[in-house]
Design a protein around this motif. Sequence first.
Motif, PDB file in Angstrom:
ATOM      1  N   LEU A 109       5.989 -34.624  40.521  1.00 48.31           N
ATOM      2  CA  LEU A 109       4.674 -35.241  40.389  1.00 48.31           C
ATOM      3  C   LEU A 109       4.485 -35.816  38.986  1.00 48.31           C
ATOM      4  N   LEU A 110       4.912 -35.077  37.984  1.00 50.15           N
ATOM      5  CA  LEU A 110       4.830 -35.544  36.596  1.00 50.15           C
ATOM      6  C   LEU A 110       5.745 -36.748  36.389  1.00 50.15           C
ATOM      7  N   TYR A 111       6.963 -36.651  36.843  1.00 51.14           N
ATOM      8  CA  TYR A 111       7.920 -37.741  36.648  1.00 51.14           C
ATOM      9  C   TYR A 111       7.451 -39.013  37.332  1.00 51.14           C
ATOM     10  N   ARG A 112       6.917 -38.873  38.543  1.00 50.03           N
ATOM     11  CA  ARG A 112       6.428 -40.046  39.276  1.00 50.03           C
ATOM     12  C   ARG A 112       5.239 -40.676  38.542  1.00 50.03           C
ATOM     13  N   ALA A 113       4.343 -39.835  38.019  1.00 53.12           N
ATOM     14  CA  ALA A 113       3.174 -40.346  37.298  1.00 53.12           C
ATOM     15  C   ALA A 113       3.600 -41.081  36.023  1.00 53.12           C
ATOM     16  N   LYS A 141      17.904 -34.108  41.471  1.00 51.30           N
ATOM     17  CA  LYS A 141      19.191 -34.523  40.896  1.00 51.30           C
ATOM     18  C   LYS A 141      19.097 -34.732  39.385  1.00 51.30           C
ATOM     19  N   CYS A 142      17.892 -34.597  38.816  1.00 50.84           N
ATOM     20  CA  CYS A 142      17.685 -34.920  37.403  1.00 50.84           C
ATOM     21  C   CYS A 142      17.223 -33.701  36.615  1.00 50.84           C
ATOM     22  N   GLN A 143      17.786 -33.548  35.432  1.00 49.03           N
ATOM     23  CA  GLN A 143      17.376 -32.458  34.545  1.00 49.03           C
ATOM     24  C   GLN A 143      16.246 -32.867  33.610  1.00 49.03           C
ATOM     25  N   THR A 144      16.169 -34.156  33.280  1.00 49.38           N
ATOM     26  CA  THR A 144      15.170 -34.648  32.335  1.00 49.38           C
ATOM     27  C   THR A 144      14.474 -35.881  32.909  1.00 49.38           C
ATOM     28  N   HIS A 202      11.954 -41.649  23.955  1.00 48.44           N
ATOM     29  CA  HIS A 202      12.018 -40.428  23.164  1.00 48.44           C
ATOM     30  C   HIS A 202      10.608 -39.908  22.875  1.00 48.44           C
ATOM     31  N   ASP A 203       9.698 -40.797  22.495  1.00 52.62           N
ATOM     32  CA  ASP A 203       8.313 -40.404  22.228  1.00 52.62           C
ATOM     33  C   ASP A 203       7.636 -39.904  23.499  1.00 52.62           C
ATOM     34  N   LEU A 204       7.922 -40.562  24.603  1.00 47.65           N
ATOM     35  CA  LEU A 204       7.345 -40.160  25.880  1.00 47.65           C
ATOM     36  C   LEU A 204       7.839 -38.769  26.281  1.00 47.65           C
ATOM     37  N   CYS A 205       9.112 -38.513  26.069  1.00 44.55           N
ATOM     38  CA  CYS A 205       9.683 -37.211  26.414  1.00 44.55           C
ATOM     39  C   CYS A 205       9.193 -36.105  25.484  1.00 44.55           C
ATOM     40  N   ASN A 206       8.908 -36.428  24.228  1.00 49.23           N
ATOM     41  CA  ASN A 206       8.359 -35.430  23.305  1.00 49.23           C
ATOM     42  C   ASN A 206       6.948 -35.027  23.706  1.00 49.23           C
ATOM     43  N   ASP A 207       6.231 -35.940  24.324  1.00 49.68           N
ATOM     44  CA  ASP A 207       4.848 -35.714  24.738  1.00 49.68           C
ATOM     45  C   ASP A 207       4.754 -35.162  26.167  1.00 49.68           C
ATOM     46  N   ILE A 208       5.887 -34.823  26.757  1.00 56.97           N
ATOM     47  CA  ILE A 208       5.914 -34.469  28.178  1.00 56.97           C
ATOM     48  C   ILE A 208       5.188 -33.158  28.472  1.00 56.97           C
ATOM     49  N   ASP A 209       5.187 -32.210  27.541  1.00 53.33           N
ATOM     50  CA  ASP A 209       4.480 -30.945  27.783  1.00 53.33           C
ATOM     51  C   ASP A 209       2.977 -31.148  27.860  1.00 53.33           C
ATOM     52  N   VAL A 210       2.454 -32.033  27.021  1.00 56.40           N
ATOM     53  CA  VAL A 210       1.020 -32.349  27.067  1.00 56.40           C
ATOM     54  C   VAL A 210       0.696 -33.049  28.383  1.00 56.40           C
ATOM     55  N   GLN A 211       1.552 -33.978  28.788  1.00 58.39           N
ATOM     56  CA  GLN A 211       1.345 -34.687  30.046  1.00 58.39           C
ATOM     57  C   GLN A 211       1.419 -33.723  31.237  1.00 58.39           C
ATOM     58  N   TRP A 212       2.325 -32.748  31.164  1.00 55.00           N
ATOM     59  CA  TRP A 212       2.463 -31.764  32.232  1.00 55.00           C
ATOM     60  C   TRP A 212       1.169 -30.960  32.382  1.00 55.00           C
ATOM     61  N   LYS A 213       0.588 -30.540  31.271  1.00 63.52           N
ATOM     62  CA  LYS A 213      -0.672 -29.790  31.325  1.00 63.52           C
ATOM     63  C   LYS A 213      -1.784 -30.638  31.934  1.00 63.52           C
ATOM     64  N   ARG A 214      -1.808 -31.916  31.624  1.00 62.60           N
ATOM     65  CA  ARG A 214      -2.816 -32.805  32.203  1.00 62.60           C
ATOM     66  C   ARG A 214      -2.625 -32.958  33.706  1.00 62.60           C
ATOM     67  N   ILE A 215      -1.371 -33.084  34.141  1.00 59.74           N
ATOM     68  CA  ILE A 215      -1.083 -33.229  35.573  1.00 59.74           C
ATOM     69  C   ILE A 215      -1.502 -31.962  36.317  1.00 59.74           C
ATOM     70  N   VAL A 216      -1.181 -30.797  35.772  1.00 59.87           N
ATOM     71  CA  VAL A 216      -1.551 -29.538  36.426  1.00 59.87           C
ATOM     72  C   VAL A 216      -3.070 -29.412  36.501  1.00 59.87           C
ATOM     73  N   LEU A 217      -3.761 -29.755  35.435  1.00 60.74           N
ATOM     74  CA  LEU A 217      -5.220 -29.702  35.429  1.00 60.74           C
ATOM     75  C   LEU A 217      -5.803 -30.660  36.465  1.00 60.74           C
ATOM     76  N   PHE A 218      -5.275 -31.877  36.526  1.00 62.49           N
ATOM     77  CA  PHE A 218      -5.728 -32.850  37.521  1.00 62.49           C
ATOM     78  C   PHE A 218      -5.468 -32.343  38.934  1.00 62.49           C
ATOM     79  N   TYR A 219      -4.302 -31.769  39.155  1.00 60.26           N
ATOM     80  CA  TYR A 219      -3.929 -31.231  40.461  1.00 60.26           C
ATOM     81  C   TYR A 219      -4.917 -30.151  40.901  1.00 60.26           C
ATOM     82  N   LEU A 220      -5.247 -29.237  39.993  1.00 60.90           N
ATOM     83  CA  LEU A 220      -6.162 -28.149  40.329  1.00 60.90           C
ATOM     84  C   LEU A 220      -7.586 -28.648  40.550  1.00 60.90           C
TER      85      LEU A 220
END
Length: 163
Positions: free
Chosen positions: A36-40, A66-69, A95-113
């Motif tokens: 869900l995060l990767y697609r977003a 099939k993807c680790q990152t 690289h910048d997008l991947c560094n910010d991925i944890d923040v984006q993940w928290k936003r996706i989980v919050l949106f999902y809930l």
Amino acid sequence: MSEYLRGFNLGRNARMLAAQSFDRVVHSKQIPSRSLLYRALLQVIIKKHSPDFPLADGKLKRITAKCQTFEQYFKMADAILNLELFDRLPSEYLHDLCNDIDVQWKRIVLFYLLRLCLAQVVESVILLDRLLYLFENGFKNVYLVKLFDPVLSPRCHGLVALR
């Protein structure tokens, strides 16, 4: 639909959302998958760099496993969709997008809930509309009965009407 809600339309996304069980998610403590995060993130990149590209559903199913990152996901999705963005974008951008991925993940989980909380509201609107429809059509004794545990399914209520 009842006369009261005639002209009101619940779209496909709302109806699909109504079928999701908030109680099951809470009970099993499940969170959305990384896909869900990767697609977003992919959609954000496409909208920013190729806004006219039509993103069809179904073409990218099962590639997250099939993807680790995200970088691997983006490279594979880029090849499947023939975007040609992976090689055009600067490596610093990803690289910048991947560094910010944890923040984006928290936003996706919050949106999902948050979205999941609305599932019960949409399901209630559907049930109450059906109840009202029966009242409008001459049924005097109409009941909304909880039949089983909502952890099994959000569709745990039944409408009982007596003439």
